[in-house]
Write a protein that holds these residues in place. Sequence first.
Motif, PDB file in Angstrom:
ATOM      1  N   GLN A 103      40.376  10.340 -20.170  1.00 18.19           N
ATOM      2  CA  GLN A 103      41.265  10.088 -20.404  1.00 18.19           C
ATOM      3  C   GLN A 103      41.662   9.617 -21.292  1.00 18.19           C
ATOM      4  OE1 GLN A 103      43.523  13.189 -20.853  1.00 18.19           O
ATOM      5  NE2 GLN A 103      42.142  13.816 -18.844  1.00 18.19           N
ATOM      6  N   LEU A 104      40.684   7.731 -20.596  1.00 20.16           N
ATOM      7  CA  LEU A 104      40.584   6.978 -22.406  1.00 20.16           C
ATOM      8  C   LEU A 104      39.953   7.460 -23.729  1.00 20.16           C
ATOM      9  CD1 LEU A 104      41.062   4.151 -19.957  1.00 20.16           C
ATOM     10  CD2 LEU A 104      43.289   5.255 -21.189  1.00 20.16           C
ATOM     11  N   ASP A 105      38.787   7.872 -23.223  1.00 20.38           N
ATOM     12  CA  ASP A 105      37.609   8.291 -23.803  1.00 20.38           C
ATOM     13  C   ASP A 105      38.133   9.736 -24.791  1.00 20.38           C
ATOM     14  OD1 ASP A 105      35.795   6.647 -23.211  1.00 20.38           O
ATOM     15  OD2 ASP A 105      34.823   7.176 -21.695  1.00 20.38           O
ATOM     16  N   ARG A 106      38.819  10.314 -24.440  1.00 19.20           N
ATOM     17  CA  ARG A 106      38.977  11.377 -24.933  1.00 19.20           C
ATOM     18  C   ARG A 106      40.741  11.308 -25.980  1.00 19.20           C
ATOM     19  NH1 ARG A 106      43.803  14.788 -24.430  1.00 19.20           N
ATOM     20  NH2 ARG A 106      43.985  13.644 -22.473  1.00 19.20           N
ATOM     21  N   HIS A 107      41.037   9.906 -25.069  1.00 21.61           N
ATOM     22  CA  HIS A 107      42.073   9.383 -26.300  1.00 21.61           C
ATOM     23  C   HIS A 107      41.656   8.722 -27.639  1.00 21.61           C
ATOM     24  CE1 HIS A 107      47.010   7.971 -27.122  1.00 21.61           C
ATOM     25  NE2 HIS A 107      45.739   6.418 -27.166  1.00 21.61           N
ATOM     26  N   LEU A 108      40.771   7.700 -26.380  1.00 19.02           N
ATOM     27  CA  LEU A 108      39.953   7.800 -28.092  1.00 19.02           C
ATOM     28  C   LEU A 108      39.379   7.877 -29.495  1.00 19.02           C
ATOM     29  CD1 LEU A 108      39.226   4.365 -28.758  1.00 19.02           C
ATOM     30  CD2 LEU A 108      37.001   4.732 -27.910  1.00 19.02           C
ATOM     31  N   ARG A 109      39.343   9.125 -29.772  1.00 19.38           N
ATOM     32  CA  ARG A 109      38.670  10.394 -29.688  1.00 19.38           C
ATOM     33  C   ARG A 109      39.895  10.462 -30.534  1.00 19.38           C
ATOM     34  NH1 ARG A 109      32.558  13.151 -27.641  1.00 19.38           N
ATOM     35  NH2 ARG A 109      32.381  11.025 -27.039  1.00 19.38           N
ATOM     36  N   GLU A 110      40.850  10.880 -30.265  1.00 14.60           N
ATOM     37  CA  GLU A 110      41.581  11.357 -31.235  1.00 14.60           C
ATOM     38  C   GLU A 110      42.470  10.077 -31.233  1.00 14.60           C
ATOM     39  OE1 GLU A 110      43.697  12.505 -28.218  1.00 14.60           O
ATOM     40  OE2 GLU A 110      43.743  14.736 -27.308  1.00 14.60           O
ATOM     41  N   SER A 111      42.701   9.073 -31.176  1.00 11.77           N
ATOM     42  CA  SER A 111      43.321   8.233 -31.687  1.00 11.77           C
ATOM     43  C   SER A 111      41.791   7.547 -33.171  1.00 11.77           C
ATOM     44  CB  SER A 111      43.299   7.004 -31.038  1.00 11.77           C
ATOM     45  OG  SER A 111      43.702   7.039 -30.526  1.00 11.77           O
ATOM     46  N   GLY A 132      38.087  -1.525 -26.789  1.00 17.61           N
ATOM     47  CA  GLY A 132      38.483  -2.633 -26.193  1.00 17.61           C
ATOM     48  C   GLY A 132      39.911  -3.067 -25.324  1.00 17.61           C
ATOM     49  N   PRO A 133      40.527  -1.686 -25.615  1.00 15.38           N
ATOM     50  CA  PRO A 133      41.659  -1.133 -24.905  1.00 15.38           C
ATOM     51  C   PRO A 133      41.633  -0.677 -23.647  1.00 15.38           C
ATOM     52  CG  PRO A 133      42.404  -1.279 -27.570  1.00 15.38           C
ATOM     53  CD  PRO A 133      40.753  -1.882 -27.379  1.00 15.38           C
ATOM     54  N   ASN A 134      40.311   0.006 -23.492  1.00 14.21           N
ATOM     55  CA  ASN A 134      40.208   1.126 -23.081  1.00 14.21           C
ATOM     56  C   ASN A 134      39.887   0.106 -20.840  1.00 14.21           C
ATOM     57  OD1 ASN A 134      41.362   3.119 -23.892  1.00 14.21           O
ATOM     58  ND2 ASN A 134      38.872   4.096 -24.463  1.00 14.21           N
ATOM     59  N   VAL A 135      38.619  -0.353 -22.180  1.00 13.75           N
ATOM     60  CA  VAL A 135      38.089  -1.174 -21.162  1.00 13.75           C
ATOM     61  C   VAL A 135      39.260  -1.914 -20.574  1.00 13.75           C
ATOM     62  CG1 VAL A 135      36.653  -3.035 -20.523  1.00 13.75           C
ATOM     63  CG2 VAL A 135      36.170  -1.719 -22.760  1.00 13.75           C
ATOM     64  N   ARG A 136      39.745  -2.885 -20.946  1.00 17.74           N
ATOM     65  CA  ARG A 136      40.752  -3.478 -20.130  1.00 17.74           C
ATOM     66  C   ARG A 136      41.734  -2.981 -19.468  1.00 17.74           C
ATOM     67  NH1 ARG A 136      40.368  -6.294 -25.444  1.00 17.74           N
ATOM     68  NH2 ARG A 136      42.320  -4.599 -26.469  1.00 17.74           N
ATOM     69  N   THR A 137      42.056  -1.830 -19.969  1.00 18.98           N
ATOM     70  CA  THR A 137      42.813  -0.876 -19.188  1.00 18.98           C
ATOM     71  C   THR A 137      42.154  -0.334 -17.588  1.00 18.98           C
ATOM     72  OG1 THR A 137      43.895   0.254 -20.424  1.00 18.98           O
ATOM     73  CG2 THR A 137      44.182   1.234 -18.880  1.00 18.98           C
ATOM     74  N   MET A 138      40.717  -0.721 -17.372  1.00 19.82           N
ATOM     75  CA  MET A 138      40.342   0.113 -16.446  1.00 19.82           C
ATOM     76  C   MET A 138      39.350  -0.519 -15.866  1.00 19.82           C
ATOM     77  SD  MET A 138      39.292   3.066 -16.983  1.00 19.82           S
ATOM     78  CE  MET A 138      37.779   3.383 -16.142  1.00 19.82           C
ATOM     79  N   ARG A 139      39.599  -1.774 -16.033  1.00 18.36           N
ATOM     80  CA  ARG A 139      39.469  -3.149 -14.710  1.00 18.36           C
ATOM     81  C   ARG A 139      40.663  -3.584 -14.689  1.00 18.36           C
ATOM     82  NH1 ARG A 139      35.738  -7.526 -19.463  1.00 18.36           N
ATOM     83  NH2 ARG A 139      34.288  -6.572 -19.304  1.00 18.36           N
ATOM     84  N   SER A 140      41.938  -3.367 -15.220  1.00 18.77           N
ATOM     85  CA  SER A 140      42.880  -3.844 -14.583  1.00 18.77           C
ATOM     86  C   SER A 140      42.866  -3.023 -13.326  1.00 18.77           C
ATOM     87  CB  SER A 140      44.360  -3.718 -15.524  1.00 18.77           C
ATOM     88  OG  SER A 140      43.808  -5.092 -16.404  1.00 18.77           O
ATOM     89  N   PHE A 141      43.011  -1.094 -13.828  1.00 16.64           N
ATOM     90  CA  PHE A 141      43.179  -0.114 -12.943  1.00 16.64           C
ATOM     91  C   PHE A 141      42.366  -0.118 -11.984  1.00 16.64           C
ATOM     92  CE2 PHE A 141      42.113   4.159 -11.854  1.00 16.64           C
ATOM     93  CZ  PHE A 141      43.800   4.637 -10.880  1.00 16.64           C
ATOM     94  N   ALA A 142      40.647  -0.964 -12.035  1.00 18.71           N
ATOM     95  CA  ALA A 142      39.797  -0.870 -10.760  1.00 18.71           C
ATOM     96  C   ALA A 142      40.321  -1.962  -9.997  1.00 18.71           C
ATOM     97  CB  ALA A 142      38.794  -0.948 -10.944  1.00 18.71           C
ATOM     98  N   PHE A 143      41.151  -2.685 -10.414  1.00 19.59           N
ATOM     99  CA  PHE A 143      41.314  -4.068  -9.991  1.00 19.59           C
ATOM    100  C   PHE A 143      42.558  -4.033  -8.722  1.00 19.59           C
ATOM    101  CE2 PHE A 143      44.185  -7.978  -8.884  1.00 19.59           C
ATOM    102  CZ  PHE A 143      43.188  -8.588  -8.506  1.00 19.59           C
TER     103      PHE A 143
END
Length: 491
Positions: free
Chosen positions: A35-43, A147-158
């Motif tokens: 979903q984040l990758d899709r949102h990145l492409r849409e942005s 970068g925002p997606n990576v930070r979001t994924m890291r926070s979610f994984a933690f």
Amino acid sequence: MPKSIARRLALMFALVALLVFTVVGTALFLVLRVQLDRHLRESLDDRTEIARIIVFHAGTPEKWKMTREKLSDITPRDGSARYYVTAPNGTFSYGAPITGALTSTSPDGYTISRPAACPNDMLTRTLTIPAYGNRPPVRMQVALSNGPNVRTMRSFAFALASLSALGSLAMLMLGYYVARFGLAPLTRLTKEASEISPNNRSQRLNTHALPFELNDLAISFNGALERLDVAYGRLESFNADVAHELRTPVTILIGQTEVALTRNRSVSELRQTLQSNLEEFGRMREIINDMLFLARADQGELATQLVEVSLASEVAHTLEFLELPLDEAHVRATLTGDANALVNKSLFGRALTNLVMNAVQHSTSGTIISVSIVREDEQIRVAVSNPGAAIQPALLGHLFDRFYRVELSRTNSRENHGLGLAIVKAVADMHRGTVSASSENGINTFAFSIAAGVRVQHARERAVHAAKAGIQAPEVLNAKPTTEQAAGPLA
């Protein structure tokens, strides 16, 4: 330290919970990344479309200056989005080229690269804007950092890992208490079982309101207690009867010896006393030998040294051996039927001797004792019948019990000690057979059976296996009945 079922169940609950959390968390993690990758492409598509509109309407160098200002305004200061426009004449251009190691490309025009000055990958889209006015065709690149997606994924994984660990720990603690609560009926059964002792053999486990997983176990345990109670009761009765039977000859021995010692006796009188004592010792020996024989039979010992014989021939041999007691009682024995079987000849003769002597004792002068041999499926039945007083049906089931006599008073204990029919039952058991008793129309019939065919062959194979293992058959299995033994062990 003994292992705890509650702890094991709690640990298993925790492991299952951790597995479920891991699977669900991994699935959520993958869904979130998609979903984040899709949102990145849409942005990226939205920024590209805005930049395309701005660049497209800049048809003169004057308007291009305004376009450059607009592109600068929509460019974030953190560099998460970049714009690069280039033209052949260099007038209509903006920004610096987006360079870096190419990570991946896609057929729809997207590329992922890692710029040298950027810690994160950037999603890039390149398109050509046609000429407009004095502006020639230009090539535009728009890049957006993930970068925002990576930070979001890291926070979610933690957060997911922390919650999974805490959830598994909570499941471990709650599972332990739940397991203890669920195992409360088992704890109660354990407590009830620990309270059972020889002083309260009649106590049984309470099966009311038990879970069905424990109900069958409690019923089986109660059945085992019932069998043990019956065996214990039989042992108590057996001990009491043995004590009673041995007390009589011991009392006689003591009495005769005391009388002999009261005054001087002649050699003839002392000889008579010793002869009487010898008879009592012989009686005690018979009781002890029979008790040892029955004890071996109770341990499930099978008959050994099996040979195939004609049962009619063996019965005729036994009747010939008992000719003297038959003549003394003025009775006659007849034989009908025949069958071949694998038997221990000594044991078979002993069982038949006991049945015939039992019939002789309870027959009147001039009567006929009939012995019949009948094959019934996998059993061969040997029955001894004689005319006699009717036996109550309630007593028939106890006639093969040890020390059991129909007469409540033991007036004839000097003639028999109540083990004859019990020995018949033991011999039948050793040959995989059964015993029975009936009283109809003035005829009393006592019978025992032996297994024929495959079942007897199986018994012989077990006996051969025992012999190879070095287990010797008891001496009583090979002993031939003597006159005293033939007349002694009567019911």
